[in-house]
Design a protein around this motif. Structure first.
Motif, PDB file in Angstrom:
ATOM      1  N   THR A 224       0.832  -1.213   0.000  1.00 45.66           N
ATOM      2  CA  THR A 224       0.000   0.000   0.000  1.00 45.66           C
ATOM      3  C   THR A 224       0.860   1.254   0.000  1.00 45.66           C
ATOM      4  OG1 THR A 224      -0.156   0.012   2.429  1.00 45.66           O
ATOM      5  CG2 THR A 224      -1.896  -1.126   1.202  1.00 45.66           C
ATOM      6  N   GLY A 225       2.179   1.100  -0.086  1.00 40.80           N
ATOM      7  CA  GLY A 225       3.064   2.254  -0.147  1.00 40.80           C
ATOM      8  C   GLY A 225       3.491   2.788   1.197  1.00 40.80           C
ATOM      9  N   ASP A 226       3.102   2.120   2.294  1.00 39.45           N
ATOM     10  CA  ASP A 226       3.495   2.575   3.629  1.00 39.45           C
ATOM     11  C   ASP A 226       4.789   1.863   4.013  1.00 39.45           C
ATOM     12  OD1 ASP A 226       3.711   3.503   6.176  1.00 39.45           O
ATOM     13  OD2 ASP A 226       1.614   3.157   6.719  1.00 39.45           O
ATOM     14  N   PHE A 227       5.898   2.345   3.470  1.00 41.01           N
ATOM     15  CA  PHE A 227       7.177   1.659   3.637  1.00 41.01           C
ATOM     16  C   PHE A 227       7.703   1.765   5.067  1.00 41.01           C
ATOM     17  CE2 PHE A 227       7.202   3.144  -0.889  1.00 41.01           C
ATOM     18  CZ  PHE A 227       6.918   1.897  -1.438  1.00 41.01           C
ATOM     19  N   ASP A 228       7.450   2.890   5.712  1.00 40.78           N
ATOM     20  CA  ASP A 228       7.908   3.037   7.095  1.00 40.78           C
ATOM     21  C   ASP A 228       7.247   2.002   7.997  1.00 40.78           C
ATOM     22  OD1 ASP A 228       9.600   5.127   6.466  1.00 40.78           O
ATOM     23  OD2 ASP A 228       8.126   6.675   6.934  1.00 40.78           O
ATOM     24  N   ALA A 229       5.937   1.819   7.822  1.00 37.31           N
ATOM     25  CA  ALA A 229       5.222   0.825   8.623  1.00 37.31           C
ATOM     26  C   ALA A 229       5.695  -0.579   8.299  1.00 37.31           C
ATOM     27  CB  ALA A 229       3.717   0.950   8.398  1.00 37.31           C
ATOM     28  N   ALA A 230       5.963  -0.841   7.025  1.00 40.39           N
ATOM     29  CA  ALA A 230       6.452  -2.164   6.626  1.00 40.39           C
ATOM     30  C   ALA A 230       7.789  -2.470   7.286  1.00 40.39           C
ATOM     31  CB  ALA A 230       6.582  -2.228   5.103  1.00 40.39           C
ATOM     32  N   ARG A 231       8.695  -1.507   7.247  1.00 44.84           N
ATOM     33  CA  ARG A 231      10.005  -1.728   7.840  1.00 44.84           C
ATOM     34  C   ARG A 231       9.901  -1.842   9.364  1.00 44.84           C
ATOM     35  NH1 ARG A 231      14.608   1.594   5.213  1.00 44.84           N
ATOM     36  NH2 ARG A 231      13.254   3.339   5.745  1.00 44.84           N
ATOM     37  N   ASP A 232       9.014  -1.053   9.965  1.00 40.08           N
ATOM     38  CA  ASP A 232       8.881  -1.056  11.421  1.00 40.08           C
ATOM     39  C   ASP A 232       8.377  -2.404  11.928  1.00 40.08           C
ATOM     40  OD1 ASP A 232       8.888   0.320  14.023  1.00 40.08           O
ATOM     41  OD2 ASP A 232       6.725   0.055  13.906  1.00 40.08           O
ATOM     42  N   ILE A 233       7.303  -2.930  11.312  1.00 41.08           N
ATOM     43  CA  ILE A 233       6.750  -4.205  11.780  1.00 41.08           C
ATOM     44  C   ILE A 233       7.737  -5.328  11.492  1.00 41.08           C
ATOM     45  CG2 ILE A 233       5.467  -4.693   9.644  1.00 41.08           C
ATOM     46  CD1 ILE A 233       4.390  -5.520  13.250  1.00 41.08           C
ATOM     47  N   ASN A 234       8.457  -5.214  10.389  1.00 39.73           N
ATOM     48  CA  ASN A 234       9.476  -6.206  10.047  1.00 39.73           C
ATOM     49  C   ASN A 234      10.566  -6.248  11.119  1.00 39.73           C
ATOM     50  OD1 ASN A 234      11.330  -7.869   8.690  1.00 39.73           O
ATOM     51  ND2 ASN A 234      10.840  -6.987   6.717  1.00 39.73           N
ATOM     52  N   GLN A 235      11.075  -5.090  11.488  1.00 36.77           N
ATOM     53  CA  GLN A 235      12.143  -5.026  12.478  1.00 36.77           C
ATOM     54  C   GLN A 235      11.654  -5.447  13.858  1.00 36.77           C
ATOM     55  OE1 GLN A 235      13.324  -0.940  11.836  1.00 36.77           O
ATOM     56  NE2 GLN A 235      15.002  -1.520  10.475  1.00 36.77           N
ATOM     57  N   GLN A 236      10.421  -5.072  14.204  1.00 38.15           N
ATOM     58  CA  GLN A 236       9.858  -5.501  15.483  1.00 38.15           C
ATOM     59  C   GLN A 236       9.740  -7.024  15.552  1.00 38.15           C
ATOM     60  OE1 GLN A 236       6.463  -3.473  17.297  1.00 38.15           O
ATOM     61  NE2 GLN A 236       6.647  -1.875  15.745  1.00 38.15           N
ATOM     62  N   GLY A 237       9.292  -7.607  14.463  1.00 41.84           N
ATOM     63  CA  GLY A 237       9.160  -9.064  14.437  1.00 41.84           C
ATOM     64  C   GLY A 237      10.504  -9.756  14.589  1.00 41.84           C
ATOM     65  N   MET A 238      11.526  -9.240  13.927  1.00 42.83           N
ATOM     66  CA  MET A 238      12.853  -9.847  14.028  1.00 42.83           C
ATOM     67  C   MET A 238      13.412  -9.704  15.444  1.00 42.83           C
ATOM     68  SD  MET A 238      14.479  -8.766  10.310  1.00 42.83           S
ATOM     69  CE  MET A 238      15.875  -9.910  10.376  1.00 42.83           C
ATOM     70  N   ALA A 239      13.163  -8.551  16.071  1.00 42.87           N
ATOM     71  CA  ALA A 239      13.632  -8.355  17.442  1.00 42.87           C
ATOM     72  C   ALA A 239      12.939  -9.320  18.398  1.00 42.87           C
ATOM     73  CB  ALA A 239      13.383  -6.911  17.874  1.00 42.87           C
ATOM     74  N   ALA A 240      11.644  -9.600  18.135  1.00 43.45           N
ATOM     75  CA  ALA A 240      10.890 -10.484  19.023  1.00 43.45           C
ATOM     76  C   ALA A 240      11.374 -11.929  18.960  1.00 43.45           C
ATOM     77  CB  ALA A 240       9.399 -10.412  18.680  1.00 43.45           C
ATOM     78  N   VAL A 241      11.812 -12.368  17.801  1.00 43.98           N
ATOM     79  CA  VAL A 241      12.211 -13.773  17.658  1.00 43.98           C
ATOM     80  C   VAL A 241      13.717 -13.978  17.776  1.00 43.98           C
ATOM     81  CG1 VAL A 241      10.219 -14.277  16.218  1.00 43.98           C
ATOM     82  CG2 VAL A 241      12.392 -13.682  15.134  1.00 43.98           C
ATOM     83  N   GLN A 242      14.492 -12.908  17.782  1.00 42.07           N
ATOM     84  CA  GLN A 242      15.944 -13.055  17.841  1.00 42.07           C
ATOM     85  C   GLN A 242      16.420 -13.884  19.038  1.00 42.07           C
ATOM     86  OE1 GLN A 242      18.133  -9.363  17.619  1.00 42.07           O
ATOM     87  NE2 GLN A 242      19.932 -10.398  16.785  1.00 42.07           N
ATOM     88  N   PRO A 243      15.804 -13.726  20.234  1.00 40.97           N
ATOM     89  CA  PRO A 243      16.255 -14.553  21.368  1.00 40.97           C
ATOM     90  C   PRO A 243      16.100 -16.052  21.139  1.00 40.97           C
ATOM     91  CG  PRO A 243      14.940 -12.705  22.145  1.00 40.97           C
ATOM     92  CD  PRO A 243      14.799 -12.733  20.661  1.00 40.97           C
ATOM     93  N   HIS A 244      15.280 -16.456  20.177  1.00 42.57           N
ATOM     94  CA  HIS A 244      15.035 -17.876  19.935  1.00 42.57           C
ATOM     95  C   HIS A 244      15.967 -18.462  18.865  1.00 42.57           C
ATOM     96  CE1 HIS A 244      11.267 -17.616  22.255  1.00 42.57           C
ATOM     97  NE2 HIS A 244      11.083 -16.466  21.646  1.00 42.57           N
TER      98      HIS A 244
END
Length: 411
Positions: A224-244
């Motif tokens: 939908t062209g919301d690149f900031d939101a795409a990158r933000d949720i992507n980075q949040q998801g990676m941070a959440a699973v990194q400990p695993h």
């Protein structure tokens, strides 16, 4: 678009003024919009200020319409009524059945709940059908309604550990539904399943389900062209699973690689060349850690897909020579999924388009239609390229019209 807002889009405005108004209303810079349609910022400025002698041609207008999320070209031209869905694909006949199943969640669930092992087997079979069928959307349209209802019921009626397992299955099932909904005139439904998938994954407390849901949601934001939101949720998801990751199995490691590539894709859409290739290289290093024959069913992440991903990055960055080189290297990649191979061929056609090699564009699109007719029929890039070829070199027009007829452009 409703006129109730009294927005100044009357016939007095030029095409360029309409484009500028719609762009600014979406909070989009000239750099971003120009990049989405493969043009320079200076070109877009000339269009908006009326300095070009001619208005953009129809294929570019269609790209602008898609990027600006307008439904009718009259919103850009003021004097032409043509639904954009004609070029982004018609609604699939099974769409309403899928919609009804997604909306069937009951506040007082009742019925016979299937064992989780049975639901897991059905979902695995649905993924296999999705990857092996040339008419994958039609095949999914037959399977999804019943599968959605049964998994939604299981998530509502199981308790404790079994409920968390059911919620993980539900998040994945919504991801499969998003695959069906891609390129369909059902943005409201796509967002519904993307949001529900994230909620289900969070409640499941399953890192793998979470990465899957994040991957799909990031794509929804980016498309939908919301690149900031795409990158933000992507980075949040990676941070959440990194400990695993220290004890991650192959599936979770592959999802980490898929999310790394999504960062590359988003950076490319933003025109950030350095970050795009940096994240692609990170994803490629993760792919090398996977078994050579492994292929992730949700995201297609694997060793074999990295060449296709390189084509996409180069195309999105409008690197004509690099995209052609990557396309030559990856054209024969043995991608086991028919729809994903079809999508790759469309990306190769886009690479040839950057080089203005019309013959190669047409030949590659014809190959994509042979490999995965259900993919090219609903892919906006393929439909626009085909339309452009029907007005292209005279020697190619008969062949292009035949392709246009096959993918439903002339219906």
């Amino acid at each position: 678009m409703s006129n109730a807002t009294n927005e100044p889009l009357g016939p007095v405005l030029t095409v360029g003024q309409r484009i500028q108004f719609l762009r600014e209303r979406r909070g989009m810079t000239r750099e971003v919009l120009a990049g989405l349609v493969g043009k320079s910022t200076s070109w877009l400025k000339q269009v908006e200020t009326g300095r070009l002698q001619q208005n953009p041609r129809l294929p570019i207008l269609l790209q602008l319409a898609e990027a600006l999320r307008v439904r009718d070209l009259s919103e850009l031209t003021g004097d032409q009524s043509m639904p954009v869905r004609m070029f982004s694909g018609p609604g699939h006949p099974a769409l309403e059945d899928v919609r009804a199943a997604i909306n069937s969640t009951s506040l007082v669930p009742a019925g016979t709940v299937q064992p989780l092992t049975t639901l897991r087997a059905r979902l695995d079979a649905a993924w296999q059908v999705r990857h092996s069928s040339p008419d994958h959307r039609t095949a999914l349209g037959q399977l999804l309604p019943g599968l959605l209802r049964d998994v939604q019921l299981a998530a509502a009626m199981y308790r404790d550990t079994d409920r968390r397992r059911a919620l993980a299955l539900l998040a994945e099932t919504y991801g499969l539904a998003q695959m069906f909904l891609a390129y369909q005139p059902a943005q409201d439904l796509l967002w519904r399943v993307a949001d529900r998938a994230l909620v289900a994954a969070q409640e499941s407390e399953d890192p793998l389900a979470l990465t899957c849901a994040v991957w799909f949601l990031a794509q929804a934001h980016r498309d939908t062209g919301d690149f900031d939101a795409a990158r933000d949720i992507n980075q949040q998801g990676m941070a959440a699973v990194q400990p695993h990751l220290d004890d991650a199995g192959v599936e979770l490691l592959a999802m980490w690689g898929a999310l790394s590539f999504e960062l590359a894709f988003t950076s490319a859409r933003l025109g950030d060349t350095g970050d795009a290739w940096l994240h692609w290289e990170e994803a490629a290093r993760i792919a090398e850690r996977l078994p050579a024959t492994y292929y992730q069913p949700w995201t297609s992440f694997s060793q074999v897909i990295m060449g296709a991903h390189a084509v996409t990055i180069a195309v999105e960055l409008h690197q004509g020579g690099e995209s052609a080189r990557q396309a030559d290297n990856a054209l024969s990649a043995p991608i086991p999924s028919r729809p994903r191979r079809g999508r790759h061929l469309i990306e190769v056609a886009r690479a040839h388009h950057l080089q203005r090699d019309h013959t190669a564009v047409l030949g590659t699109l014809e190959l994509a239609q042979h490999v995965a007719p259900d993919t090219i029929k609903y892919n906006g890039y393929a439909r626009r390229l085909t339309l452009e070829l029907t007005e292209g070199p005279a020697s190619l027009r008969p062949q292009a019209h035949t392709l246009a007829d096959r993918i439903g452009l002339l219906a």
